[in-house]
Write an enzyme that holds these catalytic residues in place. Structure first.
Site, PDB file in Angstrom:
ATOM      1  CB  CYS A   1      17.604  18.999 -11.550  1.00  0.00           C
ATOM      2  SG  CYS A   1      16.056  19.848 -11.817  1.00  0.00           S
TER       3      CYS A   1
ATOM      4  CB  CYS B   1      14.155  21.615  -8.458  1.00  0.00           C
ATOM      5  SG  CYS B   1      13.754  20.196  -9.450  1.00  0.00           S
TER       6      CYS B   1
ATOM      7  CG  ASP C   1       6.033  -8.002  12.076  1.00  0.00           C
ATOM      8  OD1 ASP C   1       5.291  -8.786  12.668  1.00  0.00           O
ATOM      9  OD2 ASP C   1       5.697  -6.864  11.730  1.00  0.00           O
TER      10      ASP C   1
ATOM     11  CG  ASP D   1       5.904  -2.810  10.646  1.00  0.00           C
ATOM     12  OD1 ASP D   1       5.717  -3.936  11.169  1.00  0.00           O
ATOM     13  OD2 ASP D   1       4.987  -2.107  10.217  1.00  0.00           O
TER      14      ASP D   1
ATOM     15  CG  ASP E   1       7.881  -6.460  15.100  1.00  0.00           C
ATOM     16  OD1 ASP E   1       7.623  -7.603  15.511  1.00  0.00           O
ATOM     17  OD2 ASP E   1       7.305  -5.926  14.143  1.00  0.00           O
TER      18      ASP E   1
END
Lengths: 734, 61
Positions: A30, A33, A438, A622, A626
């Site tokens: 925001c 911040c 997976d 992941d 894979d």
């Protein structure tokens, strides 16, 4: 040993004694911040610029060269309550930002020209029915030409380039008919103006470009934004290594600054960021991110470790080897190369549409010219009518039909935690009818959790958690996390490879291996019910307890699997893990088809087999093992915690702990594909109405302009519907 | 119709000024952070945002 943080890799020298660094900051949301961070950092002496980018969640900092250490900024941000990481822009992101700026510049030029040409056209349109001197009309037409020609030459570049690229390789894409239409319209308008004719189409040509550039820019901007977020997440994953800079001195450096032959330190609980060979130390390592196998592997002198391995119990010294030296990695790289080559060149919907569209339109225009000539009209009139057909069919709506839906859908996916890596992923995802998961890290969470927390008295759990804080062992860390322990016990000592112990109120407590706590009897008595779990024992005085720690299933995995099956999608597990572990997960989730102990080559073989039977496979995985399968599948997805290689290969990446984004992505993609088709039909319907008008020769520039903007707006409005899908809308933030 | 001699160049010049303005804003990076720019417009600017002394640094919740 002294640890220093070295950020010199990220610091850019701006010259004139100024330095620059980009930081990715977590939790900036925001205006408050923004102000807090900018003030807090500007307050540091010698800082000349601190500027927050709220869209990308980054801070750009500049300071006078000298004593200021960049690590100070990170500490200052931590004091303010923000986690920050040094950040390096990926080259893909830089080119994309460049491209986006170029498109915006083109759009600005085209929009300016459109407004001014329209300002000149409206008097001509109204003048043609009231009274306007022919000289005035010619003057306005020439003025329009002076504005439109250079504007089209500049703002049309993205289309001309892309059309030229396609033609050079012997293909036709959507930009080819656009370019032909625009160039012919301008050329004819000049000739007509020269002959003092009543109609010129400068306005239609430039307006067409403006509308199309809006679509292009939106598309580009969304892709740039997802890439920025993905870049931040990569930085937040903090790819650093602890490197020996002297015999006894270590420094935390970014992975990019580690060279082959360097020595790095791998402490318990740390994830290895490089490939290398152990030269000293003894430990167990978790290679589940690489092989999918959840059993720990012993590591000692000479063992090869790969980036992504988690060090469990002992401290290791690793000598960094050049990439892909190891057999496993080399094998995966080879499979990946093959799979990427074999990946069928998918033809995008837009290209398929334009392949049909271009010949039909051009044939219609040619037939119109011929028809009028045969009907006895002069060549001049016939050609003017033919070009009017080209202008009115110019695929304004067609060019917007797909990019607008894609922009809206990818925005909606972004909100539900899915980032798009590939531009055509939405179309391919919508076609998927068989999902292969997976197991390790995909169906299960990458972190460990305590599964039998309910069986343990709360006070014992809390005490064990406090004791666990003194250990670096990942299993202990999971216990501490589950107990939400905050304050470590005083005087706790760790026995490497055994456990931790402390004395509380005169009673000795121990946490560690069952043998270390004298709990073998309890283990034998309980049996090892859960084959995947690691058992850690806790002893207080004479009482003993067992904690069962494992990678839990994602919290909503069963619901999402059921949701997929309800949509008629087949679900299957292919895992590199042991049979018992895979069978347990499959049973818990109600998945009938599963294979365990599968190698990367087997995964590809299975996908090829499914492909041959006409199934469109989606792979969700992941691990590094894979990656080849992700490339081989029709469409692929990875969690954000995935190995680098897999994440780069996957078409989509999802965030957060739940599995819900997988289902949401499929829903959004299906809806988007539906809307894309609908939009194409809308564009076709518009042409069916407009083309007869053009062929009959009654199309004036006014009709062309109205029809073009009307159809474009209709298509854009329809695209907005891609924001919502019916059914379960769950948030990924939990 | 002599008025056109003034009005047409004037209109074009205004349009061109707009375009130059847009290109300048693009070049100076004003489209890099649209979300932040929206908030900056309403942020208080009574305190200096430029470098200040550490002890004078305003700390806000």
């Amino acid at each position: 040993m002294q640890v220093t943080r070295d950020f010199s890799h990220y610091v850019k020298d701006l010259g004139a004694g100024l330095k620059h660094i980009d930081l990715a900051v977590e939790g900036v949301s925001c205006a408050g911040c923004m102000a807090k961070i900018e003030r807090g950092l500007s307050a540091l002496p010698d800082v000349t610029l601190a500027r927050v980018n709220l869209t990308d969640r980054r801070v750009a900092l500049e300071w006078k060269q000298g004593t200021l250490d960049p690590a100070k900024f990170i500490d200052r941000l931590a004091e303010l309550g923000y986690k920050a990481y040094p950040f390096e822009k990926a080259s893909a992101e830089t080119t994309e930002a460049e491209e986006s700026r170029f498109l915006l510049r083109c759009l600005g030029v085209a929009a300016f020209a459109t407004m001014n040409v329209m300002m000149l056209s409206v008097p001509v349109w109204s003048g043609n029915v009231s009274d306007m001197l022919p000289e005035q009309r010619d003057f306005f037409h020439w003025l329009s030409a002076v504005i439109a020609l250079p504007a089209v030459a500049y703002a049309g570049q993205p289309f001309f380039r892309s059309a030229w690229r396609a033609l050079k390789t012997g293909n036709v894409n959507m930009d080819v008919p656009i370019c032909i239409g625009v160039i012919l319209a301008l050329g004819m308008s000049i000739v007509e103006t020269f002959h003092h004719a009543e109609h010129a189409y400068f306005d239609a040509a430039i307006m067409l470009l403006t509308f199309l550039l809006v679509g292009r820019y939106l598309d580009q901007n969304m892709r740039r934004r997802t890439r920025a977020v993905a870049g931040n997440l990569a930085a937040l994953k903090a790819e650093t290594a602890t490197k020996f800079v002297g015999p006894d001195e270590i420094s935390e450096v970014p992975v990019a600054a580690v060279r082959a032959g360097d020595l790095v330190l791998l402490r318990p609980g740390e994830r290895c960021a490089v490939d290398g060979v152990v030269i000293e130390g003894r430990s167990e390592i978790d290679q589940s991110l690489i092989t999918g196998e959840t059993l720990y592997v012993p590591a000692e002198q000479g063992t090869a470790v790969y980036a992504g391995s988690l060090n469990i119990s002992g401290t290791l010294r690793v000598r960094v080897s050049a990439a892909a030296e190891g057999t496993l990695l080399a094998e995966i790289t080879r499979l990946l190369d093959n799979a990427l080559q074999a990946r069928s060149r998918y033809m995008r919907l837009a290209d398929r549409a334009s392949r049909l569209y271009a010949p039909v339109v051009h044939a219609t225009a040619a037939l119109t010219v011929l028809g009028w000539v045969l009907a006895g009209a002069g060549w001049h009139d016939a050609i003017v009518t033919g070009i009017a057909v080209l202008i009115i069919t110019c695929p304004c709506a067609l060019g917007l039909a797909i990019p607008t839906v894609q922009t809206v859908a990818s925005g909606a996916m972004f909100k539900s935690g899915v980032l798009l890596n590939a531009g055509d992923a939405i179309e391919r995802l919508a076609e998927a009818d068989h999902v292969i998961f997976d197991k390790t890290g995909t169906l299960t969470l990458p972190e460990l959790e305590v599964v039998n927390a309910a069986d343990i008295p709360a006070d014992v759990f809390a005490l064990a958690g406090q004791l666990a804080l003194s250990s670096h062992h990942p299993v202990a860390a999971a216990v501490a996390q589950a107990a939400q322990a905050r304050s470590p016990l005083m005087g706790a000592t760790e026995e490497p490879g055994q456990g931790v112990r402390a004395v509380v109120d005169g009673v000795e407590i121990r946490l560690g291996r069952p043998a270390f706590c004298g709990a073998e009897a309890l283990v034998a008595q309980n049996g090892n019910v859960d084959p995947e779990a690691s058992v850690v024992a806790f002893r207080r005085g004479t009482e003993t307890f067992l904690f069962s720690v494992r990678q839990g299933l994602r919290p909503d995995a069963d619901k999402i699997i059921a949701g997929l099956q309800r949509r008629g999608i087949k679900v299957e597990i292919l895992s590199g893990d042991r049979e018992a572990a895979v069978a347990a997960a499959a049973k818990a989730l109600g998945i009938g088809e599963w294979r365990a102990g599968v190698t990367p080559a087997d995964k590809i073989a299975r996908i090829e087999q499914l492909k041959r039977s006409g199934v469109k496979v989606m792979m969700v995985g992941d691990g590094m093992n894979d990656a080849p399968a992700l490339a081989a599948a029709h469409v692929s997805m990875s969690p954000i915690s995935a190995a680098h290689l897999s994440q780069a290969t996957a078409d989509l990446v999802f965030l957060g702990r739940p599995l819900a984004p997988v289902l949401a992505a499929i829903d959004y993609a299906r809806k988007a594909l539906h809307l894309m088709r609908q939009n194409l039909w809308l564009a076709v319907g518009y042409n069916v109405l407009a083309v007869p008008l053009a062929i009959s020769g009654v199309v004036t520039p006014l009709i062309a302009a109205a029809a073009m903007s009307g159809s474009s707006i209709l298509v854009m409005l329809n695209a907005l519907r891609a924001r919502k899908v019916a059914g379960e809308a769950t948030s990924w933030k939990s | 119709m002599e008025v056109m001699i003034i009005l047409v160049p004037l209109a074009l010049a205004l349009g061109l000024a707009g375009l130059v303005g847009f290109l300048w804003s693009l070049k100076s990076g004003q489209y890099e952070d649209l979300e932040g720019a929206a908030w900056r417009a309403i942020a208080d600017d009574d305190e200096p945002v430029a470098p200040v002394q550490p002890e004078a640094a305003p700390s806000r919740p």
